[in-house]
Design a protein around this motif. Structure first.
Motif, PDB file in Angstrom:
ATOM      1  N   LEU A 277      16.917  38.740  31.238  1.00 51.31           N
ATOM      2  CA  LEU A 277      16.315  39.945  31.574  1.00 51.31           C
ATOM      3  C   LEU A 277      14.959  40.083  30.570  1.00 51.31           C
ATOM      4  O   LEU A 277      13.982  40.809  31.238  1.00 51.31           O
ATOM      5  CB  LEU A 277      17.410  41.100  30.758  1.00 51.31           C
ATOM      6  N   SER A 278      14.718  39.330  29.601  1.00 53.06           N
ATOM      7  CA  SER A 278      13.603  39.481  28.777  1.00 53.06           C
ATOM      8  C   SER A 278      12.422  38.803  29.812  1.00 53.06           C
ATOM      9  O   SER A 278      11.320  39.426  29.782  1.00 53.06           O
ATOM     10  CB  SER A 278      13.556  38.652  27.336  1.00 53.06           C
TER      11      SER A 278
ATOM     12  N   VAL B 157      30.871  30.847  16.113  1.00 55.76           N
ATOM     13  CA  VAL B 157      30.826  32.108  16.515  1.00 55.76           C
ATOM     14  C   VAL B 157      29.611  32.759  15.821  1.00 55.76           C
ATOM     15  O   VAL B 157      28.952  33.592  16.348  1.00 55.76           O
ATOM     16  CB  VAL B 157      32.103  32.952  16.269  1.00 55.76           C
ATOM     17  N   ARG B 158      29.798  32.327  14.467  1.00 49.12           N
ATOM     18  CA  ARG B 158      28.422  33.142  13.686  1.00 49.12           C
ATOM     19  C   ARG B 158      27.229  32.472  14.382  1.00 49.12           C
ATOM     20  O   ARG B 158      26.272  33.319  14.217  1.00 49.12           O
ATOM     21  CB  ARG B 158      28.755  32.805  12.318  1.00 49.12           C
ATOM     22  N   LEU B 159      27.040  31.264  14.604  1.00 51.70           N
ATOM     23  CA  LEU B 159      25.774  30.532  15.267  1.00 51.70           C
ATOM     24  C   LEU B 159      25.696  31.475  16.448  1.00 51.70           C
ATOM     25  O   LEU B 159      24.288  32.033  16.824  1.00 51.70           O
ATOM     26  CB  LEU B 159      25.941  29.261  15.523  1.00 51.70           C
ATOM     27  N   SER B 160      26.551  31.687  17.579  1.00 58.40           N
ATOM     28  CA  SER B 160      26.429  32.383  18.815  1.00 58.40           C
ATOM     29  C   SER B 160      25.809  33.765  18.411  1.00 58.40           C
ATOM     30  O   SER B 160      25.078  34.505  19.190  1.00 58.40           O
ATOM     31  CB  SER B 160      27.716  32.159  19.427  1.00 58.40           C
ATOM     32  N   ALA B 161      26.420  34.661  17.448  1.00 56.47           N
ATOM     33  CA  ALA B 161      26.045  35.666  17.197  1.00 56.47           C
ATOM     34  C   ALA B 161      24.521  35.952  16.903  1.00 56.47           C
ATOM     35  O   ALA B 161      23.907  36.851  17.034  1.00 56.47           O
ATOM     36  CB  ALA B 161      26.880  36.405  16.125  1.00 56.47           C
ATOM     37  N   ALA B 162      24.390  34.964  15.867  1.00 55.46           N
ATOM     38  CA  ALA B 162      22.541  34.909  15.660  1.00 55.46           C
ATOM     39  C   ALA B 162      21.960  34.661  16.658  1.00 55.46           C
ATOM     40  O   ALA B 162      20.754  35.164  16.792  1.00 55.46           O
ATOM     41  CB  ALA B 162      22.689  33.945  14.384  1.00 55.46           C
TER      42      ALA B 162
ATOM     43  N   LEU C  44      29.709  34.795  23.727  1.00 57.49           N
ATOM     44  CA  LEU C  44      28.450  35.318  23.012  1.00 57.49           C
ATOM     45  C   LEU C  44      27.250  34.422  23.521  1.00 57.49           C
ATOM     46  O   LEU C  44      25.909  34.791  23.929  1.00 57.49           O
ATOM     47  CB  LEU C  44      28.705  35.105  21.464  1.00 57.49           C
ATOM     48  N   ASP C  45      27.448  33.064  23.585  1.00 55.11           N
ATOM     49  CA  ASP C  45      26.450  32.499  24.262  1.00 55.11           C
ATOM     50  C   ASP C  45      25.890  32.686  25.547  1.00 55.11           C
ATOM     51  O   ASP C  45      24.772  32.743  25.904  1.00 55.11           O
ATOM     52  CB  ASP C  45      26.692  30.857  24.354  1.00 55.11           C
ATOM     53  N   SER C  46      26.802  33.105  26.480  1.00 48.49           N
ATOM     54  CA  SER C  46      26.657  33.513  27.782  1.00 48.49           C
ATOM     55  C   SER C  46      25.857  34.806  27.939  1.00 48.49           C
ATOM     56  O   SER C  46      24.895  34.986  28.671  1.00 48.49           O
ATOM     57  CB  SER C  46      27.934  33.592  28.610  1.00 48.49           C
ATOM     58  N   LEU C  47      26.064  35.607  27.097  1.00 43.46           N
ATOM     59  CA  LEU C  47      25.494  36.989  26.826  1.00 43.46           C
ATOM     60  C   LEU C  47      24.207  36.600  26.194  1.00 43.46           C
ATOM     61  O   LEU C  47      23.200  37.638  26.818  1.00 43.46           O
ATOM     62  CB  LEU C  47      26.264  38.041  25.930  1.00 43.46           C
ATOM     63  N   ALA C  48      23.914  36.042  25.388  1.00 46.27           N
ATOM     64  CA  ALA C  48      22.496  35.541  24.915  1.00 46.27           C
ATOM     65  C   ALA C  48      21.638  34.979  26.034  1.00 46.27           C
ATOM     66  O   ALA C  48      20.555  35.547  26.247  1.00 46.27           O
ATOM     67  CB  ALA C  48      22.530  34.650  23.697  1.00 46.27           C
ATOM     68  N   ALA C  49      22.348  34.375  26.693  1.00 46.02           N
ATOM     69  CA  ALA C  49      21.443  33.584  28.150  1.00 46.02           C
ATOM     70  C   ALA C  49      21.082  34.800  29.160  1.00 46.02           C
ATOM     71  O   ALA C  49      20.020  34.805  29.385  1.00 46.02           O
ATOM     72  CB  ALA C  49      22.222  32.322  28.790  1.00 46.02           C
ATOM     73  N   GLY C  50      22.064  35.477  29.255  1.00 46.11           N
ATOM     74  CA  GLY C  50      21.790  36.652  30.052  1.00 46.11           C
ATOM     75  C   GLY C  50      20.690  37.566  29.607  1.00 46.11           C
ATOM     76  O   GLY C  50      19.733  38.071  30.260  1.00 46.11           O
TER      77      GLY C  50
END
Length: 291
Positions: free
Chosen positions: A201-202, A245-250, A191-197
């Protein structure tokens, strides 16, 4: 009257320089001409069939059109600066009759010679200020060439990052990770790596807004297909027992909200929720987002 023609010519040159600046070097800006060309061709492609084939050509064709427009406007602008002062402010090679080579076509010829740095010398500026202005056109021509290369080298890596993330999301979706697999340290890392990706993109959509008008190929490399899946994944992870996991999801949800805001403010204008914006993004790219 001469000053009016010169003013129009200078305005043309400044218009192009402003457009190049806002297209390439202003991090959050749109160039006026480039944006009009990109959006116009994109909307035109929406009316063609088959849509995907037409959309796939929009980005590259629009870049070529924009660069050609930049060059033509600069050439015409400088020609308007030269033309009112021909033939008296120019020196002509032996055998050329000045009165016969003082038309706007001859001014265009001089402008093309200067911007391409050919330096033929058969018609050259003789008046003091023109001898300064003419070499400046060559500098602008070199700047346009550099800008074109920089633009290409900036947009295509941004497209590669977008398609690579989409392909990774495709791989993740095809593995169908179970809830207990997500509710682990490795799930938090994913999830962290997806947030970074998504954050990258932004930035790409802000820095290289024109990349929006490039088609992403097949469904596996299409970001528009997979943003809905990412939203679902973040929502599932938000209810995990594992605190990390909850933090990464946020964090992932925050990254998705930022991306949705950028897409909506700059391109879509839906004023909807992130999911609605991502569906509009998928529809605009001729895709169906994952759910």
């Amino acid at each position: 009257m001469n000053w009016l023609v010169n003013t129009v010519g200078a305005a043309c040159v400044l218009l192009v320089l402003r457009d190049v600046f806002h297209t390439l070097w202003h991090p959050t800006g749109h160039g006026g001409l480039s944006r009009l060309v990109m959006t116009g061709l994109w909307r035109l492609s929406a009316a063609t069939a088959p849509r995907r084939r037409a959309a796939g050509l929009v980005g590259p064709i629009a870049m070529v059109v924009v660069v050609v427009m930049w060059a033509l406007i600069v050439v015409v602008g400088w020609a308007l600066i030269y033309w009112p002062h021909m033939p008296e402010a120019f020196a002509y090679a032996p055998g050329l009759i000045p009165a016969e080579h003082a038309s706007f076509t001859d001014a265009l010829y001089i402008s093309l010679v200067n911007i391409s740095t050919l330096g033929l010398g058969d018609i050259a500026p003789a008046e003091g200020w023109l001898r300064i202005v003419a070499p400046l056109e060559a500098v602008v021509g070199f700047a346009l060439l550099t800008a074109t290369v920089s633009w290409t080298l900036g947009i295509y890596p941004a497209l590669a990052r977008r398609r690579a993330l989409a392909l990774r999301l495709s791989h993740l979706a095809r593995t169908h990770p179970a809830a207990e697999q997500i509710d682990t340290d490795s799930g938090a890392a994913i999830l962290d790596s997806l947030a970074a990706g998504i954050s990258v993109l932004s930035v790409d959509f802000m820095q290289y807004a024109e990349s929006y008008y490039f088609h992403d190929g097949d469904d596996r490399t299409s970001l528009a297909c997979h943003l809905g899946y990412v939203c679902d994944l973040a929502d599932r992870a938000a209810g995990a027992r594992h605190a990390d996991v909850r933090l990464s999801a946020a964090v992932l949800n925050a990254a998705l909200e930022d991306l949705a805001a950028i897409l909506d403010q700059r391109f879509l204008r839906t004023h909807g929720t992130p999911r609605q914006i991502f569906r509009a993004f998928a529809d605009d790219h001729g895709r169906r987002s994952g759910t």
